[in-house]
Design an enzyme around this catalytic site. Structure first.
Site, PDB file in Angstrom:
ATOM      1  N   CYS A  40      -7.132  -6.057  -1.054  1.00  0.00           N
ATOM      2  CA  CYS A  40      -8.501  -5.750  -0.011  1.00  0.00           C
ATOM      3  C   CYS A  40      -9.282  -4.974   0.192  1.00  0.00           C
ATOM      4  O   CYS A  40      -9.634  -4.567   0.942  1.00  0.00           O
ATOM      5  CB  CYS A  40      -7.538  -6.663   0.780  1.00  0.00           C
ATOM      6  SG  CYS A  40      -6.493  -5.845   1.667  1.00  0.00           S
ATOM      7  N   GLU A  97       0.460  -1.475  -0.495  1.00  0.00           N
ATOM      8  CA  GLU A  97       0.187  -0.101  -0.122  1.00  0.00           C
ATOM      9  C   GLU A  97       0.417   1.258   0.315  1.00  0.00           C
ATOM     10  O   GLU A  97       0.653   2.256  -0.093  1.00  0.00           O
ATOM     11  CB  GLU A  97      -0.823  -0.800   1.381  1.00  0.00           C
ATOM     12  CG  GLU A  97      -0.826  -0.463   3.082  1.00  0.00           C
ATOM     13  CD  GLU A  97      -1.415  -0.401   3.913  1.00  0.00           C
ATOM     14  OE1 GLU A  97      -2.383   0.083   3.540  1.00  0.00           O
ATOM     15  OE2 GLU A  97      -1.020  -0.615   4.550  1.00  0.00           O
ATOM     16  N   ASP A 144      -5.367   2.838   0.484  1.00  0.00           N
ATOM     17  CA  ASP A 144      -4.075   3.563   0.920  1.00  0.00           C
ATOM     18  C   ASP A 144      -3.186   3.501  -0.522  1.00  0.00           C
ATOM     19  O   ASP A 144      -2.578   5.383  -0.925  1.00  0.00           O
ATOM     20  CB  ASP A 144      -2.570   3.191   2.103  1.00  0.00           C
ATOM     21  CG  ASP A 144      -3.552   3.147   3.323  1.00  0.00           C
ATOM     22  OD1 ASP A 144      -3.775   4.741   3.378  1.00  0.00           O
ATOM     23  OD2 ASP A 144      -4.038   2.609   4.161  1.00  0.00           O
TER      24      ASP A 144
HETATM   25  C1  PEP Z   1      -5.785  -0.259   2.311  1.00  0.00           C
HETATM   26  O1  PEP Z   1      -5.482   0.653   2.853  1.00  0.00           O
HETATM   27  O2  PEP Z   1      -6.615   0.094   1.215  1.00  0.00           O
HETATM   28  C2  PEP Z   1      -6.627  -1.122   3.212  1.00  0.00           C
HETATM   29  C3  PEP Z   1      -7.194  -2.086   2.619  1.00  0.00           C
HETATM   30  O3  PEP Z   1      -6.167  -1.133   4.812  1.00  0.00           O
HETATM   31  P1  PEP Z   1      -7.190   0.119   5.358  1.00  0.00           P
HETATM   32  O4  PEP Z   1      -8.767   0.869   5.108  1.00  0.00           O
HETATM   33  O5  PEP Z   1      -6.851  -0.114   6.721  1.00  0.00           O
HETATM   34  O6  PEP Z   1      -6.253   1.040   4.934  1.00  0.00           O
HETATM   35 MG    MG Z   2      -4.602   0.424   4.470  1.00  0.00          MG
END
Ligand code: PEP
Ligand code: MG
Length: 593
Positions: free
Chosen positions: A513, A442, A466
Site C-alpha cells: 500500500c 514498513e 516507510d
Molecule cells: C507507507 O509507509 O508506505 C504507508 C503506506 O504508510 P504512510 O505513508 O501513511 O506512512
Molecule cells: Mg508508513
C-alpha cells in the site's frame, strides 16, 4: 530591478508529486495566515479601536515572554534562551516596529493583524538584502515576535483563510492541518520549498487530485502573491510569469493530459487480470471518507489503506468514539467496495494533531509514532478500536496496525483488541463475522522476523514509503536526500520478495500500500513479485489496471528474474524503464517517462 525584469519568465525545478497541469495566480501562504483574518476597515472611525487592540496584544505578548523567561530562569539551563527572549521583547518595544505598524493601520486602514503582517514583511525585505548569512537569518526573531503578537490578536478564534478563485499555493511546507484549513476547493495546485514524493503534503495533493511540486528549495522567495504561475506536477516544474507562447504550449499540454486521464477511465471498471489470468486485487488508499466515491469511480475493489490519523488532524478536540464511528460507518460495507482496510492511527512522524508536541522529538520518524504511540496511549487506542469494531457489523473489515517492529508490539495490540472486543460482546454489541487482522510491513526488522509475524496475523501490507525510508536511511520528507529514495534499489526489491515469499509460505495474503504500488512503471515488477493486492491513490488505479491487463504474469516474472541479477539501482532502473517503454510505448513514451 525594474518591473519588466520582474515579469521575465523563469522556470523552477522540484519534485513532481501529483500529476497534472494548472495555470493560475500564486498565493504566498504563511502558516499564520490560516488562523489570521486580514481585512480593510470598513470605516476610518475603527482605526482607534485597532490601535488599541495592537497595543493590548503587544502588552500581552511581552507579559507572556517575561513569564516564560522567569520560568526558564528557574529551570536553569544556561543563558542563551533568556537572551533570545530578550531579543524578542526588544523587538516588541522597538519604536520603529511599533510606529510602522501604527502607520499601516492609519494609512492603509487595515486591521491590526494585517498591519503587523505588513511590518514583518517590510523587515523581511530589508533582511533579504543583507549579505551576511547570519544577519539574514535573524529575520526569524522578528517573525517570531510578529507571530506572537498575531496569536494574541487572534486569540483562540480561528478563521479559514479566504482565497480567491484559481489560486496556486506557494508555501515553505504544508502540514495536513494547513491544507485542511485552506479552502481547498479553490486551490488549483501546490508548490513548496520542502518535501518529497511520500511526504504527507504530496499524498494529500494526490488524494485531492491537484497538481503539486515539492522540494523546490526557495520558491517562497522567488514568487510573490498574484504572480502568474504554471505548475506541471508531472514534470516537477513551476513556470513563473509565463510569456504568451509558453502559456499557450502549457494550455495544450493540459488539454492533452486531461483527455488522456478521461480515456484511462475506461479501464476503471475492468478487473485487474493479466492476459494469462492472474488476478490482482486493487485497493484504494484514502485519507478522508470524502475520497470513497473517487475510489469507486476509479475502479478500486476495496479500500486497501484508510489513513485514520487524518481524523485527528485539524480539530480543536480529540475525536470521541462516536466521531470515529461515523467515519468507519462510511467506509465499511459500502456499496461498490468489497472490503475496507482500516489502519489504526499513525500519528507522529510528520503527522500530528494540535496537542502533540512534534518539536520535542529531534527525530520524529524514529520516535514515538504509530503503534508505539498507540501502545503508550492505550485509552486513545481503545476508543478507536471500539469504533472500528462497532462498524464491523456492516461488512468485510480488515484492521491493520502500522509500524510493527517486533513480535511484542503485535501481540500487545492484539491483546488490547481482544479486550475491547470482549467488552463490547459483554455489552451485547453486535459485531461482524468477517474481521481480519494484519500489519504493515514498513520497518526492516519486521521483514527479518516476517516468519514469526506471519503466525500472528491474517495478512501483511507492505508500506514502501516507510520501508524505503528506514532501509535506505533517508528521511522521506527531506528534499536533500530524495535522490536516494529508490523503490528499485536491489535491497528494497529483495526485502519485498522476502515478505511475499514468507507470507505465501505461511498461507497469508500480502498486499502493498506504499506509493510504489501506484507507479505504473513498477507494475510488472510487482506482478512478478507475486503481490496479491496493490493499493494506491485512486487516481492511479486506471493506468495500473491498463498495464496489468496488457501484461502476462509469465513475462513479469521473467523481467523480475532478470532484474534480481543486477547489483545496482542504476542498472535495474535503466532495464525496467527500457522494458516498459518497449512493452507499453503508448504509456511510457508519450508521457516522456
Ligand atoms: C507507507 O509507509 O508506505 C504507508 C503506506 O504508510 P504512510 O505513508 O501513511 O506512512
Ligand atoms: Mg508508513
Amino acid at each position: 530591478m525594474a518591473d519588466d525584469d520582474l515579469k521575465k519568465t523563469f522556470v523552477m525545478k522540484g519534485i513532481g508529486v501529483s500529476p497534472g497541469i494548472v495555470i493560475g495566480k500564486a498565493y504566498l501562504f504563511d502558516r499564520l495566515d490560516a488562523q489570521v483574518p486580514f481585512y480593510k476597515l470598513s470605516d476610518p472611525g475603527l482605526v482607534t479601536g485597532e490601535i488599541r487592540r495592537f497595543r493590548k496584544a503587544l502588552r500581552e505578548s511581552e507579559k507572556q515572554l517575561l513569564e516564560l523567561k522567569n520560568r526558564l530562569g528557574d529551570l536553569g539551563g544556561g543563558m542563551e534562551p533568556l537572551y533570545i527572549i530578550d531579543v524578542h521583547i526588544m523587538i516588541m518595544r522597538d519604536r520603529k516596529f511599533i510606529d510602522l505598524t501604527l502607520q499601516n493601520i492609519r494609512e492603509m486602514c487595515v486591521n491590526a493583524e494585517w498591519a503587523v503582517r505588513m511590518t514583518v514583511d517590510k523587515y523581511r525585505e530589508i533582511f533579504d538584502r543583507m549579505e551576511d548569512d547570519y544577519l539574514r537569518g535573524r529575520i526569524s526573531d522578528i517573525q517570531y515576535a510578529g507571530q506572537r503578537i498575531l496569536a494574541n490578536l487572534v486569540g483562540k478564534e480561528r478563521a479559514a483563510i479566504e482565497l480567491g478563485e484559481g489560486i496556486v499555493i506557494i508555501a515553505a511546507d504544508l502540514s495536513p492541518a494547513d491544507t485542511a484549513q485552506l479552502k481547498i476547493d479553490k486551490v488549483l495546485g501546490f508548490a513548496t520549498d520542502i518535501g518529497g514524493k511520500t511526504s504527507h503534503t504530496a499524498i494529500i495533493a494526490r488524494s485531492i487530485a491537484i497538481p503539486a511540486v515539492v522540494g523546490m528549495e526557495n520558491i517562497t522567495r522567488a514568487v510573490r502573491t498574484n504572480d502568474e504561475i504554471i505548475i506541471d506536477g508531472s514534470a516537477g516544474v513551476a513556470i513563473v510569469h509565463p510569456d504568451p507562447e509558453v502559456r499557450k504550449r502549457y494550455e495544450e499540454k493540459k488539454r492533452l493530459y486531461e483527455k488522456a486521464q478521461d480515456d484511462l477511465l475506461d479501464y476503471a471498471g475492468l478487473p485487474a487480470v493479466t492476459k494469462d489470468h492472474y488476478r490482482v486485487e486493487i485497493g484504494g488508499n484514502i485519507e478522508f471518507i470524502e475520497e470513497i466515491p473517487s475510489a469507486i469511480l476509479h475502479g478500486a475493489d476495496g479500500i486497501g489503506l484508510y489513513r485514520t490519523e487524518f481524523i485527528y488532524i485539524n480539530r480543536e478536540r480529540l475525536p470521541d468514539e462516536e466521531d470515529h464511528l461515523a467515519h468507519y460507518r462510511s467506509v465499511v460495507g459500502v456499496k461498490g467496495l468489497s472490503w475496507a482496510t482500516i489502519r489504526t492511527f499513525d500519528l507522529g512522524g510528520d503527522k500530528f494533531f494540535p496537542d502533540m508536541k512534534p518539536s520535542r522529538e529531534l527525530n520524529p520518524q524514529l520516535g514515538l509514532r504509530a503503534i508505539r504511540f498507540c501502545l503508550k496511549e492505550v485509552e486513545l487506542f481503545k476508543i478507536q478500536l471500539r469504533a472500528i469494531l462497532r462498524a464491523s457489523v456492516q461488512g468485510k473489515l480488515r484492521i491493520m496496525f502500522p509500524m510493527i517492529s517486533g513480535i511484542e508490539e503485535i501481540r500487545a495490540a492484539k491483546r488490547i483488541f481482544t479486550d475491547v472486543k470482549n467488552e463490547l460482546l459483554a455489552r451485547g454489541t453486535e459485531l461482524g463475522t468477517e474481521i481480519e487482522i494484519g500489519i504493515m510491513i514498513e520497518v526492516p526488522s519486521a521483514v527479518i522476523i516476517a516468519e514469526e509475524l506471519a503466525k500472528e496475523v491474517d495478512f501483511f501490507s507492505i508500506g514502501t514509503n516507510d520501508l524505503i525510508q528506514y532501509v535506505l536511511a533517508i528521511d522521506r520528507i527531506n528534499e536533500r536526500v530524495t535522490y536516494l529514495y529508490e523503490p528499485l534499489h536491489p535491497a528494497v526489491l529483495r526485502l519485498i520478495k522476502q515478505v511475499v515469499d514468507i507470507g505465501h509460505r505461511a498461507g497469508i495474503r500480502v498486499a502493498m500500500c506504499g506509493e510504489m504500488a501506484g507507479e505504473p512503471a513498477y507494475t510488472m515488477i510487482l506482478l512478478g513479485l507475486g503481490l496479491d493486492e496493490l493499493s494506491m491513490n485512486p487516481l492511479a488505479i486506471p493506468r495500473v489496471k491498463k498495464i496489468i491487463r496488457g501484461a502476462t504474469l509469465k513475462e513479469s516474472k521473467t523481467l523480475l528474474n532478470k532484474v534480481m541479477t543486477f547489483s545496482s539501482t542504476t542498472e535495474i532502473r535503466a532495464f525496467v524503464e527500457a522494458a516498459m517503454r518497449k512493452r507499453f510505448p503508448e504509456e511510457f513514451l508519450a508521457n516522456g517517462q
